[in-house]
Enzyme design. Structure first.
Site, PDB file in Angstrom:
ATOM      1  CD  GLU A 174     -15.346  35.034 -33.092  1.00 59.77           C
ATOM      2  OE1 GLU A 174     -16.273  35.843 -33.288  1.00 59.77           O
ATOM      3  OE2 GLU A 174     -15.141  34.042 -33.815  1.00 59.77           O
TER       4      GLU A 174
ATOM      5  CG  HIS B 102     -19.327  29.568 -80.866  1.00 57.60           C
ATOM      6  ND1 HIS B 102     -20.584  30.105 -80.900  1.00 57.60           N
ATOM      7  CD2 HIS B 102     -19.469  28.282 -80.441  1.00 57.60           C
ATOM      8  CE1 HIS B 102     -21.463  29.188 -80.518  1.00 57.60           C
ATOM      9  NE2 HIS B 102     -20.811  28.087 -80.233  1.00 57.60           N
TER      10      HIS B 102
ATOM     11  CG  ASN C  23     -18.918  42.486 -76.580  1.00 56.62           C
ATOM     12  OD1 ASN C  23     -19.012  42.838 -75.404  1.00 56.62           O
ATOM     13  ND2 ASN C  23     -19.274  43.277 -77.576  1.00 56.62           N
TER      14      ASN C  23
ATOM     15  CG  ASP D 170     -23.965  24.600 -78.300  1.00 58.23           C
ATOM     16  OD1 ASP D 170     -23.636  24.739 -77.109  1.00 58.23           O
ATOM     17  OD2 ASP D 170     -23.202  24.870 -79.254  1.00 58.23           O
TER      18      ASP D 170
ATOM     19  CD  GLN E 277     -18.346  24.641 -79.234  1.00 56.13           C
ATOM     20  OE1 GLN E 277     -18.437  25.589 -78.463  1.00 56.13           O
ATOM     21  NE2 GLN E 277     -19.411  24.100 -79.817  1.00 56.13           N
TER      22      GLN E 277
ATOM     23  CD  GLU F  64     -18.213  26.748 -73.491  1.00 58.92           C
ATOM     24  OE1 GLU F  64     -19.302  27.370 -73.495  1.00 58.92           O
ATOM     25  OE2 GLU F  64     -17.309  26.985 -74.317  1.00 58.92           O
ATOM     26  CG  HIS F  65     -18.674  22.442 -74.785  1.00 63.46           C
ATOM     27  ND1 HIS F  65     -18.226  23.618 -75.357  1.00 63.46           N
ATOM     28  CD2 HIS F  65     -19.954  22.680 -74.405  1.00 63.46           C
ATOM     29  CE1 HIS F  65     -19.194  24.526 -75.331  1.00 63.46           C
ATOM     30  NE2 HIS F  65     -20.250  23.984 -74.752  1.00 63.46           N
TER      31      HIS F  65
ATOM     32  CE1 TYR G 181     -25.724  42.919 -73.596  1.00 60.21           C
ATOM     33  CE2 TYR G 181     -25.099  40.957 -74.819  1.00 60.21           C
ATOM     34  CZ  TYR G 181     -25.149  42.331 -74.703  1.00 60.21           C
ATOM     35  OH  TYR G 181     -24.633  43.124 -75.696  1.00 60.21           O
TER      36      TYR G 181
ATOM     37  CG  HIS H 102     -21.746  38.795 -30.981  1.00 60.16           C
ATOM     38  ND1 HIS H 102     -21.483  40.084 -31.368  1.00 60.16           N
ATOM     39  CD2 HIS H 102     -22.053  38.113 -32.112  1.00 60.16           C
ATOM     40  CE1 HIS H 102     -21.615  40.187 -32.678  1.00 60.16           C
ATOM     41  NE2 HIS H 102     -21.973  39.002 -33.149  1.00 60.16           N
TER      42      HIS H 102
ATOM     43  CD  GLN I 121     -24.053  50.318 -74.627  1.00 61.51           C
ATOM     44  OE1 GLN I 121     -22.963  50.014 -74.185  1.00 61.51           O
ATOM     45  NE2 GLN I 121     -24.283  50.459 -75.923  1.00 61.51           N
TER      46      GLN I 121
END
Length: 428
Positions: A411, A259, A211, A357, A256, A323-324, A129, A416, A188
């Site tokens: 068990e 963004h 998003n 990045d 950042q 994240e960073h 994506y 088995h 979608q």
């Protein structure tokens, strides 16, 4: 922007609550996504066409759903030469970094004479994506497609919101060897990759940021397909001492913040006067920033300055699990080596997050929203799977059988137990 002092009463509860307040998926987003997934699964391309008209104001048809090879070539050719060169430079570094991660198959015989091992194989098909809307993201194409190709993935299908595709995105797709591109975005697109929709065949795993609707869709299709992670708003923590350039640090924080209004930028420093200079530099730079509206909202609502002894910085970083994180200090490793929870660590005053990045070579798809406590950034391993190998001859089986039977009986699984016992002549 909030100012915190490590010495303030209640810091241990107030600061973590501030960091956490951006999280969560609104219920209305999840409800919309649920309906979109169901519609695409039931109607296929017809639903994609309807949602493109409703959400993207684009007249999608079966004829223009796929981006033809000639459009990819023409778009790549339209990309400015210096950008194409930068894309090629980045791709080489990303490829080299991820190829170094390639694991080896292994076979060995243990003390019982059992031959064991594992074998790595690439995924058959991956969907990528690539967001649209706010900007063109050739780096997203490279960071997702180049490692997939390096792993040997047989089919890489890229989806991106309909409309004119930016030349830089098409140039990055060409550089990465992506030839299957579909004009579909949002939840979608995730549905089409997970379930298939007309000519869009289903994939085995979906990677790439999006998003809130894309993230909610990935959460819902997990299990039908694999996913890389649930991406949240971007985050950066900068640990800086008073010897750092406040203009540089301000730029790093805003890198950042620009963004998304929900992004979070946090400065940790032991120098209150330096913090004030950084805050002033942020205000000055915001006035000249083309993305200033989003960056200002991010800095205003989610930005923070923490005044704390630098020795406490690793613990604060682990609390945030960002994240960073940048360490702009005299001896960055001394602090960074104590950090356990971060997506990527940048060491020294000349290692801004921006190089990660784009061109450092490491992957910029990283865990957010404290997921660095239990997950890692995108890597070659996301596009490989490991299969266990077991071989027993008669003697090796005899060494394993008694314990196999005992555990199976404990068990309450008689079939088995019989599977092993029958080979020992103990039953039929």
């Amino acid at each position: 922007m909030r100012r915190f002092r490590f010495s303030d009463p209640g810091f241990d509860t107030v600061f973590p609550a501030f960091v956490a307040e951006r999280r969560g998926t609104p219920e209305e987003v999840d409800a919309i996504v649920r309906d979109v997934l169901a519609a695409v699964r039931a109607e296929g391309v017809a639903a994609l066409i309807r949602y493109a008209r409703e959400f993207d104001r684009f007249e999608l048809t079966e004829a223009n759903l796929r981006v033809p090879a000639e459009e990819i070539e023409a778009g790549a050719a339209d990309c400015p030469a210096e950008v194409r060169d930068a894309i090629a430079f980045a791709a080489r570094r990303i490829r080299a970094y991820h190829e170094r991660q390639r694991p080896a198959d292994q076979r060995f015989t243990d003390e019982a004479g059992v031959e064991l091992g594992w074998r790595w194989t690439p995924l058959d098909a991956v969907g990528i994506y690539v967001p649209g809307g706010r900007a063109a993201y050739p780096s997203t194409v490279l960071m997702n497609a180049v490692p997939a190709a390096a792993a040997g993935v047989g089919r890489i299908a890229m989806v991106t919101p309909p409309g004119r595709l930016q030349p830089a995105v098409l140039a990055a797709a060409k550089e990465a060897g992506v030839t299957e591109i579909w004009r579909v975005g949002g939840a979608q697109a995730v549905a089409a990759l997970a379930y298939g929709a007309g000519p869009i065949l289903p994939v085995d795993k979906i990677v790439g940021p999006g998003n809130a609707f894309v993230t909610a869709a990935k959460r819902r299709v997990y299990g039908t397909v694999g996913i890389d992670a649930l991406a949240g708003p971007s985050e950066i923590v900068v640990v800086a001492d008073g010897l750092s350039n406040p203009e540089w640090i301000a730029a790093d924080l805003l890198s950042q913040a620009e963004h998304d209004p929900a992004a979070q930028s946090i400065l940790i420093t032991d120098d209150e006067a330096f913090a004030a200079r950084v805050e002033a530099a942020v205000e000055t730079q915001l006035g000249a920033l083309a993305t200033g509206e989003d960056a200002r909202a991010s800095w205003r609502d989610h930005g923070a300055v923490v005044i704390a002894p630098l020795n406490e910085a690793p613990g604060l970083v682990d609390l945030i699990a960002p994240e960073h994180v940048e360490f702009a200090t005299e001896a960055p490793e001394r602090l960074a080596d104590r950090v356990r929870h971060a997506g990527a660590i940048f060491l020294g005053r000349h290692a801004p997050e921006a190089v990660g990045d784009y061109v450092a070579g490491s992957n910029h798809v990283l865990p957010t929203s404290r997921a660095a406590r239990f997950s890692s950034g995108l890597s070659l391993f996301d596009f490989l799977k490991r299969t266990s190998i077991i071989r027993c001859d008669e003697a090796a089986f005899a060494a394993l059988a008694p314990a196999t039977i005992a555990l199976a009986e404990a068990e309450g699984l008689p079939a088995h137990a019989r599977s092993a016992a029958i080979r020992m002549g103990q039953g039929a």
